[in-house]
Design a protein around this motif. Sequence first.
Motif, PDB file in Angstrom:
ATOM      1  N   GLY A  29       5.563  12.112  -4.617  1.00 55.81           N
ATOM      2  CA  GLY A  29       5.816  11.589  -3.280  1.00 55.81           C
ATOM      3  C   GLY A  29       5.188  10.222  -3.161  1.00 55.81           C
ATOM      4  O   GLY A  29       4.097   9.988  -3.689  1.00 55.81           O
ATOM      5  N   ALA A  30       5.875   9.305  -2.489  1.00 53.80           N
ATOM      6  CA  ALA A  30       5.347   7.962  -2.263  1.00 53.80           C
ATOM      7  C   ALA A  30       5.732   7.520  -0.863  1.00 53.80           C
ATOM      8  O   ALA A  30       6.912   7.488  -0.529  1.00 53.80           O
ATOM      9  N   LEU A  31       4.734   7.220  -0.074  1.00 54.54           N
ATOM     10  CA  LEU A  31       4.964   6.719   1.279  1.00 54.54           C
ATOM     11  C   LEU A  31       4.318   5.347   1.394  1.00 54.54           C
ATOM     12  O   LEU A  31       3.161   5.166   0.989  1.00 54.54           O
ATOM     13  N   SER A  32       5.052   4.392   1.930  1.00 54.44           N
ATOM     14  CA  SER A  32       4.484   3.057   2.089  1.00 54.44           C
ATOM     15  C   SER A  32       3.609   3.014   3.336  1.00 54.44           C
ATOM     16  O   SER A  32       3.853   3.719   4.308  1.00 54.44           O
ATOM     17  N   LEU A  33       2.581   2.178   3.270  1.00 55.75           N
ATOM     18  CA  LEU A  33       1.614   2.072   4.357  1.00 55.75           C
ATOM     19  C   LEU A  33       1.410   0.614   4.716  1.00 55.75           C
ATOM     20  O   LEU A  33       1.306  -0.234   3.832  1.00 55.75           O
ATOM     21  N   GLY A  34       1.283   0.357   6.009  1.00 53.05           N
ATOM     22  CA  GLY A  34       0.866  -0.965   6.452  1.00 53.05           C
ATOM     23  C   GLY A  34      -0.651  -1.039   6.413  1.00 53.05           C
ATOM     24  O   GLY A  34      -1.338  -0.024   6.245  1.00 53.05           O
ATOM     25  N   GLU A  35      -1.188  -2.231   6.569  1.00 52.14           N
ATOM     26  CA  GLU A  35      -2.643  -2.398   6.560  1.00 52.14           C
ATOM     27  C   GLU A  35      -3.308  -1.560   7.650  1.00 52.14           C
ATOM     28  O   GLU A  35      -4.407  -1.059   7.462  1.00 52.14           O
ATOM     29  N   ARG A  36      -2.648  -1.402   8.783  1.00 54.78           N
ATOM     30  CA  ARG A  36      -3.230  -0.618   9.880  1.00 54.78           C
ATOM     31  C   ARG A  36      -3.229   0.877   9.599  1.00 54.78           C
ATOM     32  O   ARG A  36      -4.074   1.594  10.101  1.00 54.78           O
ATOM     33  N   GLN A  37      -2.283   1.372   8.810  1.00 57.36           N
ATOM     34  CA  GLN A  37      -2.214   2.795   8.482  1.00 57.36           C
ATOM     35  C   GLN A  37      -3.123   3.171   7.318  1.00 57.36           C
ATOM     36  O   GLN A  37      -3.476   4.336   7.153  1.00 57.36           O
ATOM     37  N   ARG A  38      -3.494   2.197   6.505  1.00 57.25           N
ATOM     38  CA  ARG A  38      -4.262   2.505   5.298  1.00 57.25           C
ATOM     39  C   ARG A  38      -5.585   3.217   5.566  1.00 57.25           C
ATOM     40  O   ARG A  38      -5.880   4.217   4.907  1.00 57.25           O
ATOM     41  N   PRO A  39      -6.394   2.805   6.549  1.00 62.65           N
ATOM     42  CA  PRO A  39      -7.654   3.533   6.786  1.00 62.65           C
ATOM     43  C   PRO A  39      -7.445   5.002   7.146  1.00 62.65           C
ATOM     44  O   PRO A  39      -8.197   5.874   6.701  1.00 62.65           O
ATOM     45  N   ALA A  40      -6.416   5.303   7.928  1.00 57.92           N
ATOM     46  CA  ALA A  40      -6.132   6.701   8.282  1.00 57.92           C
ATOM     47  C   ALA A  40      -5.698   7.484   7.051  1.00 57.92           C
ATOM     48  O   ALA A  40      -6.081   8.643   6.868  1.00 57.92           O
ATOM     49  N   ALA A  41      -4.902   6.860   6.189  1.00 56.69           N
ATOM     50  CA  ALA A  41      -4.474   7.522   4.953  1.00 56.69           C
ATOM     51  C   ALA A  41      -5.674   7.770   4.045  1.00 56.69           C
ATOM     52  O   ALA A  41      -5.795   8.838   3.441  1.00 56.69           O
ATOM     53  N   VAL A  46      -7.023  11.457   2.676  1.00 55.57           N
ATOM     54  CA  VAL A  46      -7.246  11.776   1.266  1.00 55.57           C
ATOM     55  C   VAL A  46      -8.692  12.194   1.032  1.00 55.57           C
ATOM     56  O   VAL A  46      -8.961  13.194   0.361  1.00 55.57           O
ATOM     57  N   ILE A  47      -9.622  11.465   1.580  1.00 56.68           N
ATOM     58  CA  ILE A  47     -11.038  11.796   1.409  1.00 56.68           C
ATOM     59  C   ILE A  47     -11.340  13.190   1.949  1.00 56.68           C
ATOM     60  O   ILE A  47     -12.102  13.950   1.360  1.00 56.68           O
ATOM     61  N   ASP A  48     -10.704  13.550   3.063  1.00 61.17           N
ATOM     62  CA  ASP A  48     -10.931  14.859   3.696  1.00 61.17           C
ATOM     63  C   ASP A  48      -9.949  15.927   3.214  1.00 61.17           C
ATOM     64  O   ASP A  48      -9.773  16.962   3.867  1.00 61.17           O
ATOM     65  N   GLN A  49      -9.296  15.692   2.091  1.00 59.40           N
ATOM     66  CA  GLN A  49      -8.263  16.590   1.566  1.00 59.40           C
ATOM     67  C   GLN A  49      -8.699  18.052   1.504  1.00 59.40           C
ATOM     68  O   GLN A  49      -7.981  18.941   1.962  1.00 59.40           O
ATOM     69  N   LYS A  50      -9.846  18.325   0.989  1.00 61.38           N
ATOM     70  CA  LYS A  50     -10.304  19.717   0.849  1.00 61.38           C
ATOM     71  C   LYS A  50     -10.522  20.374   2.210  1.00 61.38           C
ATOM     72  O   LYS A  50     -10.158  21.538   2.401  1.00 61.38           O
ATOM     73  N   GLN A  51     -11.078  19.629   3.144  1.00 58.16           N
ATOM     74  CA  GLN A  51     -11.282  20.181   4.492  1.00 58.16           C
ATOM     75  C   GLN A  51      -9.942  20.500   5.157  1.00 58.16           C
ATOM     76  O   GLN A  51      -9.813  21.522   5.822  1.00 58.16           O
ATOM     77  N   HIS A  52      -8.962  19.621   4.978  1.00 54.35           N
ATOM     78  CA  HIS A  52      -7.635  19.886   5.557  1.00 54.35           C
ATOM     79  C   HIS A  52      -7.061  21.191   5.018  1.00 54.35           C
ATOM     80  O   HIS A  52      -6.505  21.993   5.774  1.00 54.35           O
ATOM     81  N   HIS A  53      -7.189  21.411   3.732  1.00 53.55           N
ATOM     82  CA  HIS A  53      -6.641  22.637   3.138  1.00 53.55           C
ATOM     83  C   HIS A  53      -7.430  23.867   3.562  1.00 53.55           C
ATOM     84  O   HIS A  53      -6.833  24.901   3.859  1.00 53.55           O
ATOM     85  N   ASN A 111       0.832  -1.199   0.000  1.00 54.17           N
ATOM     86  CA  ASN A 111       0.000   0.000   0.000  1.00 54.17           C
ATOM     87  C   ASN A 111       0.870   1.252   0.000  1.00 54.17           C
ATOM     88  O   ASN A 111       1.897   1.298   0.674  1.00 54.17           O
ATOM     89  N   TYR A 112       0.408   2.264  -0.737  1.00 51.32           N
ATOM     90  CA  TYR A 112       1.152   3.522  -0.840  1.00 51.32           C
ATOM     91  C   TYR A 112       0.215   4.716  -0.783  1.00 51.32           C
ATOM     92  O   TYR A 112      -0.912   4.648  -1.256  1.00 51.32           O
ATOM     93  N   HIS A 113       0.730   5.798  -0.228  1.00 44.22           N
ATOM     94  CA  HIS A 113       0.081   7.105  -0.335  1.00 44.22           C
ATOM     95  C   HIS A 113       0.914   7.862  -1.364  1.00 44.22           C
ATOM     96  O   HIS A 113       2.090   8.145  -1.136  1.00 44.22           O
TER      97      HIS A 113
END
Length: 169
Positions: free
Chosen positions: A98-110, A114-121, A7-9
């Motif tokens: 940019g590429a960051l590797s993700l474990g299965e446990r980190q994937r839901p947070a990632a 991403v889904i909340d990208q606009k709100q973060h900005h 998995n990657y971000h």
Amino acid sequence: MPFWRLNYHLVWATKNREHLIQPKIEDRLHAYVVTKAAELGVYVYAVNSWFDHVHLVVSIPPKLAVAYVVKRLKGASSHDLNHAGELDHHFAWQRGYGALSLGERQRPAAERYVIDQKQHHRRQETNAWLERYAEFDEGPVDTGIQPDAVPAVTREQKGLYDAWGEPPF
């Protein structure tokens, strides 16, 4: 078939960080990236963008290099946007990504990020690691250890396989 969970971000930006990702093309861009990823055998768990960059959470099969996947997604999506006839300007991506590797446990947070990208900005609550503005990064810091300076360690010395006998792979 091999067992894999890779998995990657992924993040990449528009040329010169121009605000080229406008609402009128955003849905087309996201749909095209997901379609092209599927053609490559890449699973897309989340995709979203801001005016000058795009984020994806993906799972890339081991037969494909991350660089190859990003190159194909960037190239194909800019080509599609430029030939769709919907733009009044030329669309282009900046070099690099940019590429960051993700474990299965980190994937839901990632995925949530991403889904909340606009709100973060809008709230200016972005993650500095994921919203870098540098075009190039040299990667991890070199520790300075030279391969010939590291003593050879045998299986027996290391005791690495004592608990299992032979390696489990």
